[in-house]
Design an enzyme around this catalytic site. Structure first.
Site, mmCIF file in Angstrom:
data_model
loop_
_atom_site.group_PDB
_atom_site.id
_atom_site.type_symbol
_atom_site.label_atom_id
_atom_site.label_comp_id
_atom_site.label_asym_id
_atom_site.label_seq_id
_atom_site.Cartn_x
_atom_site.Cartn_y
_atom_site.Cartn_z
ATOM 1 N N SER A 147 0.832 -1.187 0.000
ATOM 2 C CA SER A 147 0.000 0.000 0.000
ATOM 3 C C SER A 147 0.879 1.254 0.000
ATOM 4 C CB SER A 147 -0.958 -0.051 1.196
ATOM 5 O OG SER A 147 -1.942 0.948 1.116
ATOM 6 N N HIS A 184 -2.370 -1.281 -4.408
ATOM 7 C CA HIS A 184 -3.825 -1.367 -4.556
ATOM 8 C C HIS A 184 -4.417 0.034 -4.491
ATOM 9 C CE1 HIS A 184 -4.534 -1.885 0.107
ATOM 10 N NE2 HIS A 184 -3.908 -0.770 -0.189
#
Length: 201
Positions: A98, A123
């Site tokens: 992330s 993501h």
């Protein structure tokens, strides 16, 4: 609260005790090794600014082992990395997921590394909001703006087309170091300090 080791340094003036992270900071090494949130981001930003003030021409080494966290906290670190004069080398040890992966690929081009068995994950941002319908709509619009911003940053640092970034970040996308190198998140996979030194030359 986890225990932080204390190390003793011998100098001509005697002994001095440091916690392990402060001692490594003397070597211009910064650790991003927890969830990215406001308090830790403030500490990392302060360390970056301190090392710049100490020597604006000497490289900084950022070691990353993070599951990600708060987007705005991560962007505070990212923006400071771009703002300061020293080059910031990044190294993934364990995981860079992330926001951790954004910090990894936001390092100086040619100085973004991973150890052989690390994992990298990208993501789209997530958000969970409650309240009145209008407030939920406002937060949803902000999340979409952040999504576009992150896509643009990944595109800038990886060299990938924006459409490819958007598709790749639609769901949790885990990568091996080899896959992350092919994607453009890192430049080199290293297994020794000597390899890191050689690739930086």
């Amino acid at each position: 609260m986890s225990y932080v080791p204390i190390v003793i340094e011998q100098t001509s003036r005697g002994e001095r005790a440091y916690d392990i992270y402060s001692r490594l900071l003397k070597e211009r090494i910064i650790f991003v090794c927890s969830t990215v949130e406001d308090h830790m981001a403030n500490l990392v930003v302060a360390q970056l600014l301190f090392l710049e003030a100490e020597n604006p021409k000497k490289d900084i080494y950022m070691y990353i082992n993070s599951p990600g966290g708060v987007v705005t906290a991560g962007l505070a670190i990212y923006d400071t990395m771009q703002y300061i004069k020293p080059k910031v080398a990044t190294l993934c040890i364990g995981q860079a997921c992330s926001m951790g992966s954004l910090l990894l690929c936001g390092g100086e081009k040619g100085m973004r590394y991973s150890l052989p068995h690390s994992r990298i994950m990208i993501h789209q941002p997530s958000g969970g909001y409650r309240g009145q319908a209008t407030d939920i709509e406002i937060h949803a619009q902000e999340t979409l703006k952040i999504k576009r911003l992150l896509n643009e940053l990944y595109s800038k640092h990886t060299g990938q087309e924006l459409k490819h970034i958007e598709k790749s970040m639609e769901r949790d996308n885990f990568m091996s170091p080899e896959e992350a190198k092919k994607f453009g998140i890192i430049d080199n996979i290293i297994s020794s300090r000597d390899a890191m030194t050689m690739s930086a030359k």
